[in-house]
Design an enzyme around this catalytic site. Structure first.
Site, PDB file in Angstrom:
ATOM      1  N   ASP A 140     -22.764   1.818 -50.638  1.00  0.00           N
ATOM      2  CA  ASP A 140     -22.107   0.930 -51.598  1.00  0.00           C
ATOM      3  C   ASP A 140     -22.288   1.413 -53.030  1.00  0.00           C
ATOM      4  O   ASP A 140     -21.430   1.171 -53.880  1.00  0.00           O
ATOM      5  CB  ASP A 140     -22.611  -0.505 -51.437  1.00  0.00           C
ATOM      6  CG  ASP A 140     -21.998  -1.134 -50.206  1.00  0.00           C
ATOM      7  OD1 ASP A 140     -22.551  -0.921 -49.099  1.00  0.00           O
ATOM      8  OD2 ASP A 140     -20.943  -1.779 -50.313  1.00  0.00           O
ATOM      9  N   LYS A 169     -25.536  -1.478 -46.810  1.00  0.00           N
ATOM     10  CA  LYS A 169     -25.768  -2.702 -46.044  1.00  0.00           C
ATOM     11  C   LYS A 169     -27.243  -2.862 -45.654  1.00  0.00           C
ATOM     12  O   LYS A 169     -27.900  -1.905 -45.252  1.00  0.00           O
ATOM     13  CB  LYS A 169     -24.894  -2.651 -44.793  1.00  0.00           C
ATOM     14  CG  LYS A 169     -25.010  -3.822 -43.831  1.00  0.00           C
ATOM     15  CD  LYS A 169     -24.818  -5.182 -44.463  1.00  0.00           C
ATOM     16  CE  LYS A 169     -23.512  -5.312 -45.210  1.00  0.00           C
ATOM     17  NZ  LYS A 169     -23.452  -6.557 -46.031  1.00  0.00           N
TER      18      LYS A 169
END
Lengths: 346, 346
Positions: free
Chosen positions: A237, A248
Site C-alpha cells: 500500500d 494489509k
C-alpha cells in the site's frame, strides 16, 4: 468475461462492488463524490493501484460539470475534490499519487480553457488506468523470473485483478508464471477481518484456473514448517524510501515467519506505490478500522489496524514495473526512481 | 454464578455447549456415548483437560448399566467404550490419559464385584475432575510468579475455565495474577476458524472483569512490534518428551513471532498433558478438520489442521501444576514426572 475493476462508463465510475464477492459479481456505477468516498471507505473498491485510478477518475468526476470561469476557480474546486477523496482512506500511497497527478496536470495546463482542461484531466485519468494495466503486466513479467516450475507461493489479502485495473501485482507474477507453464501452487491466507484472501484472491485464482488452497492466517507458519511454501509474495500500500512496506495487516507476520523458515519474501508493487518523501515505515499513516469488522459482540475492546509495516530487512526483493529492487534499498530505490523520472522527462 | 464446564448431574454428563457461546450459556446433559462422541467431535466440549474429564465420565457412563457378570466381560465393555470415545479426536493427550486411568483403575480392582467396580470407576472419574480443579489452581499459583504488575499478556484459543473444569491453565495464571492485584492486560487472538479466542476467552475474561482486547490472529505480530505484548501464554494439547508442544493452530506462529520480538513464550498445562512415550513433536497426531469450518464456498481447497507443533526451542518455560520446567527439557520433564510418580506411590 474479462474483469475490469474500474472503468469509465456513461459518465460514471463503474466499479466491481468487492464486498459482494464471491457470492455475486456486481457492478456499481458511481456518479458523485459522496458515493465514491463511501465506496472507498467501505472497501467496495480497494487495493492500492485500484484506488489510484478510482481517485483520479473521482477528481475528474468532481470537476467535469463545474461552472468555473477562471483557472483559480476551477483549481479550487479540483483541490476540494482531491482533499475530499483523499480523506477516505489514509494508507495507500497510490490514492494520493493519483490525485496529485490530476492536480499537476491541471497546473501544467492552467492557460487552457476550462472545457479543454476538463478534457485533459479526463485523458489523464484514463492514462492512469492504462498505465496501471501496463505496469502490472511488467511486474508480472519481471517477477515471473523469480518463480521456478512447481513453486508453491503464499500470498495475503488480494493483490490481483481486483486490486488493480485488470491484472494484479503479486498475483500478476503468478498469472505470468502460470502462463509460462510453471504450474505454481498458491496458498491464499484468508486475511481477517474482511477476508479478502478467501473472498477475492481464491475467487480470481480459481476463475483463472490457478491451483489455490485457502488457509486461515494462523496456519501460515505450520505450512512453512511443513516445507509447503517456497516463496511469499505480497502487494503493497505504501513503500517508504528505505523499503519499509505498509501492506494489509498480517503481511509483517508472514515476513517474520518467512525469515524464520528461510523462505524468500517478496513485495510486488508499481512505482506509484513508493513514497520517498517518507524516510521509513514509522512515517506511514496506518488506518484503524471499526471494531464491528472483527466482532459483532458489544462492549468488546478490539485492536483492528488495516495495515502493518514490514521492515525492509525482512524483504528479499521488491518487484516493480521498472525492475527488481534488492538491498541496499535506500540507494537502489532512489536509483530506480531517478532513472524512471529521467526517462519520463526525455 | 460459578461455571462448571463438566459435571455429573442426574446420571448424565452435564456440559456447557461451547458452540453456543458467547450468545448463550447453554448446558447440555449427555446420557449416551454416541452423544458424547458427537459433542467432543463438534467441540461442544473442548480443551485438553476438559476432554480428559469428559472422557473419564464417558467411560463410566458406558459401563454403569452394563449387565456383565464377570470381570473380563465388564472389562471388554469398558475397553470398547474407551476405544469409541478415543476415536472422537486424536490430538489432546488428556483425553487418552483420562481413559487410561479408568482402565487402570478397573484392572487394579478386578477382584471386586461388578457393582463395586462401577462405584470405584465413578469415584475415579470424579477424582479426575477434582484433581483438575486443584491442578489448575496450582498452575495459576506457580505461573503467576512469572507475571509482573501491569504485564500485557497475549493468549490464543481458550485455555481457561471452559478448557478445564472451572479455572483454566494459561488463563488460570492470569486469574491468579489478577487476584494478586497485578492488573494485567490480555490480548486474545481470535483463533480462526472456530474463534475460540473471540467467543470463549474474551467472554470468560470479561465475565471475571479482566481487561481484555480482541485481535485477529494476523495482528499479533503488529502488536508485538509495537511493544504491546510482554508475554505470551498458551495452553497445550499434548507435550512430547522433549518439550515439543501441540496446541491450537496458530500457537507455533505466536512462538516464532515471540522469539523474533524477544518476548517470553510460555506453555501452561497439567502433567496429564505430557506424553513422554512420544519423543518429539513429529510423533504427535494432528487432527485435520472439515473445510466447512474455514469457508462455505464450494469447490475451494482448504488447509485446516486443528493444531500445530511448537518446537521446544521456542518455549521459554512450561508452567505445570508441579512446577515450572525450563530447558533442557528432556532431562527436566523426565525429572519432574519421575518425582511426581514417586510422590504418588508414597
Amino acid at each position: 468475461m474479462k474483469l475490469m475493476t474500474i472503468a469509465w462508463r456513461r459518465n460514471k465510475i463503474r466499479i466491481i462492488d468487492q464486498t459482494k464477492l464471491p457470492a455475486k459479481l456486481a457492478y456499481r456505477d458511481i456518479g458523485d463524490l459522496g458515493a465514491l468516498w463511501q465506496a472507498i471507505r467501505k472497501m467496495q473498491v480497494r487495493g492500492a493501484p485500484a484506488l489510484g485510478a478510482a481517485a483520479a477518475l473521482g477528481a475528474y468526476l468532481g470537476v467535469k460539470d463545474v461552472k468555473a470561469k477562471t483557472f483559480p476557480e476551477f483549481k479550487k474546486r479540483l483541490d476540494e475534490c482531491v482533499a475530499f477523496i483523499g480523506s477516505s482512506r489514509p494508507t495507500a500511497r497510490n490514492l494520493f499519487w493519483g490525485l496529485e497527478r490530476m492536480q499537476k496536470e491541471a497546473l501544467k495546463n492552467k492557460d487552457k480553457s476550462i472545457p479543454a482542461l476538463k478534457k485533459i484531466l479526463f485523458a489523464e485519468a484514463l492514462k492512469i488506468i492504462s498505465e496501471d494495466q501496463i505496469a502490472c503486466r511488467r511486474i508480472g513479467k519481471i517477477g515471473s523470473r523469480l518463480i521456478k516450475k512447481g513453486d508453491s507461493i503464499m500470498t495475503v489479502c488480494n493483490a490481483g485483478v481486483l486490486a488493480t485495473i485488470d491484472y494484479g501485482t503479486a498475483l500478476g507474477v503468478i498469472y505470468r508464471a502460470e502462463k509460462q507453464g510453471k504450474r505454481v501452487k498458491v496458498y491464499a491466507c484468508e486475511t481477517r477481518p474482511l477476508l479478502q484472501g478467501a473472498r477475492l484472491t481464491v475467487w480470481e485464482l480459481m476463475r483463472k484456473g490457478v491451483d489455490v488452497t485457502l488457509n486461515c492466517d494462523n496456519m501460515a507458519a505450520a505450512l512453512m514448517a511443513q516445507g509447503k511454501v517456497d516463496k511469499v509474495i505480497a502487494g503493497a500500500d505504501r513503500i517508504a524510501a528505505n523499503g519499509d512496506t505498509a501492506n494489509k495487516i498480517g503481511t509483517y507476520s508472514l515476513a517474520v515467519l518467512a525469515q524464520h523458515h528461510k523462505i524468500p519474501f517478496y513485495i510486488a508493487a508499481p512505482l506509484s506505490t513508493f513514497d520517498i518523501s517518507i524516510k521509513s515505515g514509522k512515517g506511514i499513516p496506518i488506518e484503524q478500522r471499526a471494531r464491528e469488522e472483527v466482532t459483532s459482540a458489544r462492549r468488546v475492546k478490539v485492536f483492528n489496524p488495516a495495515f502493518d509495516v514490514t521492515p525492509h530487512q525482512l524483504i528479499t526483493a521488491i518487484i516493480t514495473d521498472k525492475g527488481i529492487i534488492r538491498p541496499p534499498y535506500i540507494r537502489n530505490i532512489k536509483k530506480l526512481i531517478s532513472n524512471d523520472k529521467l526517462k519520463m522527462s526525455k
